[in-house]
Design an enzyme around this catalytic site. Structure first.
Site, PDB file in Angstrom:
ATOM      1  N   ASP A  42      13.424 -16.019 -29.418  1.00 43.25           N
ATOM      2  CA  ASP A  42      12.171 -16.277 -30.129  1.00 43.25           C
ATOM      3  C   ASP A  42      11.591 -15.024 -30.770  1.00 43.25           C
ATOM      4  O   ASP A  42      10.615 -15.100 -31.519  1.00 43.25           O
ATOM      5  CB  ASP A  42      11.142 -16.900 -29.187  1.00 43.25           C
ATOM      6  N   THR A  90       8.261 -23.698 -21.101  1.00 44.59           N
ATOM      7  CA  THR A  90       9.586 -23.773 -21.707  1.00 44.59           C
ATOM      8  C   THR A  90      10.575 -22.780 -21.123  1.00 44.59           C
ATOM      9  O   THR A  90      10.193 -21.765 -20.527  1.00 44.59           O
ATOM     10  CB  THR A  90       9.480 -23.515 -23.234  1.00 44.59           C
ATOM     11  N   THR A  95      11.494 -27.630 -24.521  1.00 43.94           N
ATOM     12  CA  THR A  95      10.212 -27.276 -23.958  1.00 43.94           C
ATOM     13  C   THR A  95       9.677 -28.525 -23.284  1.00 43.94           C
ATOM     14  O   THR A  95      10.236 -29.604 -23.447  1.00 43.94           O
ATOM     15  CB  THR A  95       9.279 -26.800 -25.092  1.00 43.94           C
TER      16      THR A  95
END
Length: 601
Positions: free
Chosen positions: A453, A429, A411
């Protein structure tokens, strides 16, 4: 009162609850402390030569504007925009696009992020331009017929990518707050791509490192390779000039057409064709339908400071406020930087916060996230009842808290303050370094691997070891949970600090420690960035720390109470921050652990 904005005149009730349930803090391992000597803080311990810093880098001082970002070229772009009369948002847009050129491992137009903005009148805004799952995504898309995770599909390749949000986010921010013309703030990125820039040593190492993946995932393409023959063994070196002609054309379409130059027309067609070629899910319709979201910022008091930070879809803001509130009743300043009692309180706070993150946090457009309750003193006091200075808590017995009525690492960050005192904190990111490693043919940029994620399967850790639950399950058009924590602090109602970092799951704890280093341990902004750090995230149940972050005596004291400690061979955080000094000047602080650079005037 605004949603997600909570103000408590004091934490007296919480402090009393903490005092009633804790045992007496043990004496710290020594009476050593950090003392200032000629502007450099010395760590007085068993060895008086030991310092708590990664380096002795000094901060950059300016009075009219300051930027701090991950790459010297991007910071120079931001400074030039400020000097040309642009405001903090203009500089932020310019830096975001410049980073997409000079820092392809994390800077991006194929990813997403979050912006916290405070204008010079003190009004705060937050923009969520996090990526979304494609319309064809499904909860079990990465599971096999037996319900097991198919390893790697959410991390590399076309299926790992969510719908990018960066371009829409910058267009929205500029439309609402920008001062200079859109074409002017995009031009520096176009120039960097078209004319090229000299690689730093870190730039060259990164591109050389990913060459095998580039060849495997992008057969026949030569993007980011030094040779026009993909299989050649020639490598990049420091000082090589890197030109990106197709990326320049993509940026020119964005420059001329704004948002439509990416989400419609030629670029959208190229993205959709690339996804179809690699069996990804993103379509032209997904791109056209993507929109970032303005959200009410989280604002919470810590002593005489006001913390302004991101609400969900980021977990960072909620977690940071929880950590600060857990910490507030304890005399960290008296105990000292990274003394055993100081560290123990911080580890135990981190353990409980990450457990809550796994249970409750997700996209607020899809699930009920009890933001105010999670940050409230009465809830936090119930989370602290099993804390004891005598021994470490066991993560196996620490679960997400109970809320009545609730239904169940790469990121980059940049911070900016302009001449008028407006401030921007942005974390953006691709997720992993260079994202999914998929390069869009004809457009020349990396796509993200943000689908990892999501909670691919409840209880199964993602690439950062974070555990997720149903709140963060995959669903079409849903935003995946993030740890990004762009934050702005006020002191006594005035702008005080702009802070943030990359680092995957370690973002939250790095921001937390950097803030405390300044306001509790008296460090300058640059010293707080330089300071060695540690991290705990509930599971796995261990505390990792940078070499030198803990003295031998602190290590022994913590281990005697059952803490599992692991010394890192790498580093934590890549902070880029700005501090308003008592005389009104700005201190820009960039992380010496990488190419991060502050520029001011």
């Amino acid at each position: 009162m605004k949603k997600n904005s909570i103000y408590y005149p004091s934490l007296i009730l919480f402090a009393l609850a903490v005092a009633s349930c804790k045992t007496q803090a043990p004496s710290t391992t020594s009476s050593s402390k950090i003392e200032q000597s000629q502007g450099v803080y010395q760590y007085r311990d068993e060895d008086p030569t030991v310092k708590p810093f990664f380096s002795d880098r000094q901060g950059v001082i300016g009075r009219n504007g300051m930027v701090a970002s991950a790459h010297p070229e991007a910071s120079q772009v931001g400074l030039a925009i400020l000097q040309a009369g642009g405001n903090a948002v203009d500089a932020a847009v310019a830096i975001q696009f410049a980073l997409a050129v000079v820092y392809p491992g994390a800077g991006n137009i194929g990813g997403g992020g979050f912006m916290v903005y405070r204008d010079n009148a003190g009004k705060a805004y937050t923009l969520d331009y996090r990526e979304k799952a494609p319309g064809k995504a499904s909860q079990n898309m990465y599971l096999d017929s037996l319900g097991n995770v198919r390893q790697g599909l959410s991390i590399s390749g076309h299926l790992a990518s969510g719908v990018p949000g960066s371009v829409d986010g910058m267009a929205e921010a500029h439309k609402r707050f920008g001062k200079l013309p859109w074409s002017q703030v995009i031009q520096p990125a176009v120039d960097l791509a078209e004319k090229g820039f000299a690689l730093t040593e870190r730039d060259a190492l990164g591109l050389n490192r990913i060459k095998p993946d580039l060849n495997t995932i992008n057969p026949g393409k030569t993007y980011f390779l030094k040779s026009t023959v993909p299989t050649d063994t020639v490598t990049w070196h420091k000082g090589d000039v890197f030109v990106q002609a197709d990326l320049a054309k993509t940026l020119q379409r964005i420059q001329g057409q704004g948002r439509a130059g990416f989400y419609e027309g030629e670029t959208a067609r190229l993205i959709a064709e690339e996804m179809q070629r690699g069996k990804g899910l993103i379509t032209e319709e997904d791109l056209k339908n993507y929109h970032s979201a303005w959200r009410d910022p989280i604002q919470a008091k810590y002593k005489n400071y006001n913390v302004i930070t991101m609400p969900p879809t980021s977990s960072g803001g909620v977690a940071l406020v929880q950590l600060m509130r857990f910490t507030e009743p304890y005399p960290l300043r008296k105990w000292g930087w990274n003394r055993d009692s100081t560290v123990q309180v911080m580890i135990e706070a981190e353990r409980r916060v990450y457990a809550d993150r796994a249970k409750f946090l997700g996209d607020p457009d899809f699930v009920k996230v009890p933001v105010d309750k999670l940050m409230s003193p009465d809830y936090l006091s119930t989370r602290w009842t099993d804390f004891s200075f005598a021994k470490a808590s066991d993560s196996k017995t620490v679960k997400g808290g109970m809320i009545p009525g609730y239904e169940s690492l790469e990121t980059t960050h940049f911070s900016i303050v302009d001449k008028e005192g407006s401030a921007v904190s942005i974390t953006t990111t691709l997720n992993g370094g260079y994202g999914s490693r998929v390069v869009i043919g004809g457009a020349g940029f990396f796509m993200n691997n943000e689908m990892d994620d999501f909670s691919v399967k409840p209880g199964v850790p993602n690439m950062f070891g974070l555990i997720g639950n149903q709140a963060n399950a995959i669903a079409p058009n849903k935003r995946m949970l993030s740890s990004m924590t762009p934050t702005i602090l006020e002191k006594d109602g005035k702008l005080f600090m702009v802070v943030g970092t990359p680092g995957g799951s370690t973002i939250i704890t790095s921001v937390y420690q950097t803030i405390l280093n300044v306001i509790e341990h008296g460090m300058t902004m640059q010293q707080a960035v330089n300071a060695l750090k540690f991290h705990h995230q509930w599971l796995p149940d261990k505390t990792t720390f940078e070499n030198g972050a803990f003295s031998d005596a602190t290590v022994q004291a913590l281990q005697s109470r059952g803490y599992i400690l692991e010394k890192l061979t790498n580093t934590l955080g890549r902070m880029d921050c700005v501090l308003i000094r008592p005389d009104g000047s700005y201190e820009g602080a960039s992380d010496p652990r990488a190419d991060n650079t502050a520029r001011g005037y």
